[in-house]
Structure formats: structure tokens, C-alpha cells
Write a protein that holds these residues in place. Structure first.
Motif, PDB file in Angstrom:
ATOM      1  N   ILE A   1     -40.018  98.184 -36.391  1.00  0.00           N
ATOM      2  CA  ILE A   1     -40.034  99.632 -36.092  1.00  0.00           C
ATOM      3  C   ILE A   1     -40.220 100.423 -37.393  1.00  0.00           C
ATOM      4  O   ILE A   1     -41.086 101.302 -37.481  1.00  0.00           O
ATOM      5  CB  ILE A   1     -38.743 100.045 -35.353  1.00  0.00           C
ATOM      6  CG1 ILE A   1     -38.803  99.487 -33.931  1.00  0.00           C
ATOM      7  CG2 ILE A   1     -38.575 101.561 -35.340  1.00  0.00           C
ATOM      8  CD1 ILE A   1     -37.692  99.932 -33.027  1.00  0.00           C
ATOM      9  N   GLY A   2     -39.424 100.101 -38.409  1.00  0.00           N
ATOM     10  CA  GLY A   2     -39.558 100.799 -39.698  1.00  0.00           C
ATOM     11  C   GLY A   2     -40.939 100.591 -40.287  1.00  0.00           C
ATOM     12  O   GLY A   2     -41.536 101.516 -40.868  1.00  0.00           O
ATOM     13  N   ALA A   3     -41.462  99.378 -40.138  1.00  0.00           N
ATOM     14  CA  ALA A   3     -42.799  99.072 -40.673  1.00  0.00           C
ATOM     15  C   ALA A   3     -43.861  99.897 -39.941  1.00  0.00           C
ATOM     16  O   ALA A   3     -44.799 100.416 -40.551  1.00  0.00           O
ATOM     17  CB  ALA A   3     -43.081  97.576 -40.532  1.00  0.00           C
ATOM     18  N   THR A   4     -43.693 100.053 -38.633  1.00  0.00           N
ATOM     19  CA  THR A   4     -44.653 100.837 -37.846  1.00  0.00           C
ATOM     20  C   THR A   4     -44.604 102.312 -38.256  1.00  0.00           C
ATOM     21  O   THR A   4     -45.644 102.969 -38.406  1.00  0.00           O
ATOM     22  CB  THR A   4     -44.324 100.689 -36.338  1.00  0.00           C
ATOM     23  OG1 THR A   4     -44.406  99.297 -36.003  1.00  0.00           O
ATOM     24  CG2 THR A   4     -45.278 101.477 -35.467  1.00  0.00           C
TER      25      THR A   4
ATOM     26  N   ALA B   1     -43.558 103.492 -41.198  1.00  0.00           N
ATOM     27  CA  ALA B   1     -44.110 103.595 -42.557  1.00  0.00           C
ATOM     28  C   ALA B   1     -45.638 103.548 -42.518  1.00  0.00           C
ATOM     29  O   ALA B   1     -46.318 104.339 -43.179  1.00  0.00           O
ATOM     30  CB  ALA B   1     -43.560 102.460 -43.422  1.00  0.00           C
ATOM     31  N   ASP B   2     -46.154 102.650 -41.730  1.00  0.00           N
ATOM     32  CA  ASP B   2     -47.604 102.486 -41.576  1.00  0.00           C
ATOM     33  C   ASP B   2     -48.220 103.790 -41.056  1.00  0.00           C
ATOM     34  O   ASP B   2     -49.233 104.284 -41.574  1.00  0.00           O
ATOM     35  CB  ASP B   2     -47.827 101.336 -40.576  1.00  0.00           C
ATOM     36  CG  ASP B   2     -49.281 100.909 -40.470  1.00  0.00           C
ATOM     37  OD1 ASP B   2     -50.087 101.332 -41.316  1.00  0.00           O
ATOM     38  OD2 ASP B   2     -49.598 100.145 -39.525  1.00  0.00           O
ATOM     39  N   ASN B   3     -47.579 104.375 -40.065  1.00  0.00           N
ATOM     40  CA  ASN B   3     -48.108 105.601 -39.460  1.00  0.00           C
ATOM     41  C   ASN B   3     -48.212 106.739 -40.473  1.00  0.00           C
ATOM     42  O   ASN B   3     -49.194 107.476 -40.499  1.00  0.00           O
ATOM     43  CB  ASN B   3     -47.219 106.033 -38.296  1.00  0.00           C
ATOM     44  CG  ASN B   3     -47.693 107.315 -37.653  1.00  0.00           C
ATOM     45  OD1 ASN B   3     -48.706 107.336 -36.965  1.00  0.00           O
ATOM     46  ND2 ASN B   3     -46.998 108.418 -37.913  1.00  0.00           N
TER      47      ASN B   3
ATOM     48  N   GLY C   1     -40.531  93.421 -41.983  1.00  0.00           N
ATOM     49  CA  GLY C   1     -41.143  94.030 -40.807  1.00  0.00           C
ATOM     50  C   GLY C   1     -42.656  94.057 -40.870  1.00  0.00           C
ATOM     51  O   GLY C   1     -43.267  94.090 -41.931  1.00  0.00           O
ATOM     52  N   THR C   2     -43.254  94.018 -39.669  1.00  0.00           N
ATOM     53  CA  THR C   2     -44.702  94.066 -39.501  1.00  0.00           C
ATOM     54  C   THR C   2     -45.030  95.213 -38.571  1.00  0.00           C
ATOM     55  O   THR C   2     -44.424  95.339 -37.498  1.00  0.00           O
ATOM     56  CB  THR C   2     -45.187  92.743 -38.853  1.00  0.00           C
ATOM     57  OG1 THR C   2     -44.651  91.653 -39.611  1.00  0.00           O
ATOM     58  CG2 THR C   2     -46.709  92.654 -38.847  1.00  0.00           C
TER      59      THR C   2
END
Ligand code: R1P
Ligand code: MN
Ligand code: MN
Length: 393
Positions: A369-372, A374-376, A385-386
Motif C-alpha cells: 500500500i505504501g509503495a503504491t 509513493a509510486d502514485n 513493498g511493491t
């Protein structure tokens, strides 16, 4: 795909969706928060979560599977070694707890208790693992008579101090908790949280007040929230989130007094033209029903939450993403009164998703969730995380 301007993350505190593969290590085999609540109530009435795809994750009694789910959905497994609130939320923001916080299921060492007694001039009673409502019934009268502090813990890394508001003023209780926080930051104690637990009333009729206050450890490293804040994004913490992160990586904190107040505050936040993350924790599921082993009340709270979702959708545009998940389980039909090691549901919905949502692969960590997030927003990715952002298309 354009990135989302706002991501709204709702944590339904303790709403697990069945035993995790490592449940045996936590003595939680067979735990199933959502499944057992639905069974106890003869089915849950959650039409909005149903439309998102809750029962597509795994069948929940009374919740029909959606033919065309609105959300992307999956289960997530916790990677960290712990099943408390801080561990779950920190992991969601990209941090793992490899060495669990210290727990004291048999009570705290004399050395610590004596320091608290010396500092406060009050005796300590209790000093054992207990349910907070049960221990005030057991010791509240003695506390009122002698002014002694009721200290108790649980399977979590917590030192909780219960005191009657007319015996120990809130200011004094908070000062005592601040002192306890200072002396338990490091080994040998390293406690996740000190919690002030004020109550009112008479013997046999005590009730806890909303003046509970948590004193957490600071996150051990940087989280996606730090990255967002440092890059100028808004990070709006609703409910307990600010306590859980000890104010780190937060631009605005709004306290709440209940799940419904939390939903009100989220809906108010949706009216603000912010850019970044709103992060809401709904703690009633856990505190009022999970730990109290009240499956009926828990089910009702789930249905009340479900009924508020259309108000949230009404304020969302194609630039908003809503993620609904949980931080651990707390099966109200399970033995004891503690959290349970479970999978959690993950549902991601945006009005932008015009076609139907689909199942995402099982996530091996909440940090996805954190990776998503950050990616956004194009900020530094967390250590773990992925991102599943590209799946949301
Ligand atoms: O039984 P009460 O006082 O609600 O305490 C519960 O709340 C604590 C913090 O969330 C948990 O560790 C559990 O002990
Ligand atoms: Mn929790
Ligand atoms: Mn809890």
C-alpha cells in the motif's frame, strides 16, 4: 495513466479475513474475524462492500459476490513479526518490525513499578494482562479508596494506566503517562505504547471516557508519509493515525470520537482541495467489539460503516482513489481478548475505474500500500513493498 490527486486510506481496525499462513506461531489457528461475525449474525448486511467485491475476496455469509466488482481486491498478509496496531500501520507505510516490541504478559518487572511509585507517590495495583473493562470492575473500587494506579497490559506491547477522572485528574494522569513513556523508550522495556485509560462512574457502573490518550514510539525509520510531507503533499491523519505515527509525516491531524465521527471527518476532508493522502483509522471495531468479544456489536458496526460509503463516493472524482483495508484481526468469537493473526482485505476503488475491478495477486506484505502511494505521487519508494498502481488500470 494520470496519477491520482488524492488517495484516501481507510483502516477498519482489526477487520481480518481469516487465519494467516503463520497463524500457528501466534496461537491463532482458525481465527476469522469477518467470517465468524457473519456466521454469528446469520449473515452481514453490507451491500456497498459487496458491490466493491468483498465477497469476491472470499465468501462472507450474507454478502453476495459482485458480478462486476467496482474495486480491485485481494487479501494481504502481514510480513512483520507482530499483530498489533502500530506494526500493522507502520508496515502499511513501508516499515517492518523485525524485532517485535517487548511484551510483558506476566506483568512488568518490580524495578519499573517501583520507579513509577516513587515518582508519582501512588501505589500500583493490577500489573497483569487484562481486559480494560474487566480490570476496572475488579480494581476500580480499591483505586477510588486508595488512589492507587491501575496498571495493566495485554498480548500487545502496551502499558495502560486506568484511573478515575475524579481520583486522578486528567492532567496528572497524562503527566504520569509522559513519565512512563520517557523511561520505557529503550531496552529492556521498549514498549510500543503507554496508554492513559481514564474512566468515570461508580463501582459496578464504571465507563471509560474518550479522554484516552496514546503515547507511542516514533517510527524506527522513514515512511511513505515522511516522503509525502517532505515533498509538499498533504498528509491528513484522521482518528488514531497521528498517535500511531507519533505525529511523524503528518501535515494535519484530526481527532475522532467514534467510527461514525471518523466517517464524518473523512467526508469533511473530501470537501477540502488537498493533494496527497488522507489516512483514517476506525478503532471502534477493535476497541469496542473485538477486544470485548462482542460479535453482534461488531457486526452492527460493520453494517453502519458500510451504510456510510455512498457519502464517500459522492465526494470522489476520477482523481480520487479509495483504499479500504485493516491492520490485523480481532476475532470476537476467539479465545482470550487479544488480536488474531489474519489476512486483511484490500479493496481499491476509484470512479475512474469504468470497467469492472479484478482480483489482484495476494499481497505478501501490507507495505504494498505504501509503495503504491509513493509510486502514485512520485516520491521515494519505501524500503519494503511493491506498487500495484499499474494494476489499477
Ligand atoms: O482491553 P483494553 O483496555 O480495551 O485494551 C486493548 O487496547 C489496547 C490498545 O489498543 C490493546 O492492547 C488491548 O489491551
Ligand atoms: Mn489495530
Ligand atoms: Mn486492539
Amino acid at each position: 495513466m494520470d496519477s491520482f490527486k488524492r488517495i484516501h486510506l481507510i483502516v477498519m481496525d482489526s477487520v481480518g479475513i481469516g487465519e494467516a499462513p503463520d497463524a500457528a506461531q501466534f496461537d491463532d489457528i482458525g481465527a476469522d474475524t469477518l467470517g465468524h461475525i457473519a456466521r454469528e449474525r446469520g449473515g452481514l448486511n453490507m451491500p456497498n462492500m459487496a458491490r466493491l467485491g468483498l465477497s469476491n475476496i472470499r465468501n462472507i455469509q450474507g454478502v453476495p459476490e459482485a458480478d462486476q466488482p467496482l474495486a480491485y481486491y485481494c487479501k494481504m498478509q502481514e510480513a512483520s513479526s507482530g499483530k498489533d496496531t502500530m506494526t500493522g500501520h507502520w508496515e502499511m507505510m513501508g516499515l517492518y518490525i523485525d524485532t517485535p516490541f517487548r511484551v510483558f504478559p506476566d506483568g512488568f518487572p518490580d524495578e519499573l513499578i517501583q520507579r513509577i511509585e516513587a515518582k508519582t507517590g501512588r501505589k500500583v495495583i493490577g500489573n497483569k494482562a487484562a481486559s480494560g473493562t474487566e480490570i476496572i470492575e475488579e480494581l476500580g473500587e480499591e483505586h477510588m479508596r486508595t488512589g492507587a494506579l491501575i496498571i495493566y497490559t495485554s498480548a500487545d506491547s502496551v502499558l495502560q494506566i486506568a484511573a478515575h477522572e475524579q481520583v486522578v485528574s486528567l492532567n496528572e494522569l497524562y503527566d504520569i503517562c509522559t513519565f512512563c513513556r520517557e523511561i520505557t523508550l529503550d531496552d529492556p522495556y521498549m514498549l510500543g505504547r503507554i496508554i492513559a485509560r481514564p474512566f468515570v462512574g461508580e463501582p459496578g457502573k464504571f465507563t471509560r471516557t474518550p479522554n484516552r490518550h496514546d503515547y507511542a514510539l516514533k517510527p524506527f525509520g522513514r515512511t511513505t508519509m515522511n516522503e509525502l510531507k517532505d515533498k509538499g503533499y498533504d498528509v491528513i491523519a484522521l482518528g488514531k493515525i497521528s498517535d500511531i505515527f507519533d505525529g511523524e509525516g503528518i501535515t494535519k491531524a484530526v481527532r475522532t470520537v467514534s467510527n461514525m465521527d471518523g466517517m464524518d471527518k473523512l467526508i469533511e476532508a473530501l470537501d477540502e482541495p488537498f493533494t496527497g493522502l488522507s489516512f483514517l483509522n476506525l478503532v471502534d471495531f477493535d476497541a469496542l467489539y473485538g477486544h470485548r468479544r462482542d460479535a453482534h456489536g461488531y457486526g452492527q458496526a460493520l453494517e453502519e460503516f458500510d451504510a456510510r460509503l455512498p457519502e464517500v463516493y459522492a465526494k470522489m472524482t476520477e482523481h480520487d482513489l479509495l483504499i479500504i483495508t485493516a491492520d490485523h484481526g480481532n476475532d470476537p468469537t476467539y479465545k482470550g481478548t487479544d488480536h488474531t493473526r489474519e489476512y486483511v482485505p484490500m479493496l481499491a476503488y476509484s470512479p475512474r475505474i469504468v470497467a469492472e475491478g479484478t482480483e489482484l495477486p495476494l499481497r505478501g506484505t501490507f507495505a504494498d500500500i505504501g509503495a503504491t502511494i509513493a509510486d502514485n505521487f512520485g516520491v521515494a519508494m519505501p524500503e519494503h513493498g511493491t506498487s500495484f498502481l499499474t494494476n489499477l488500470q
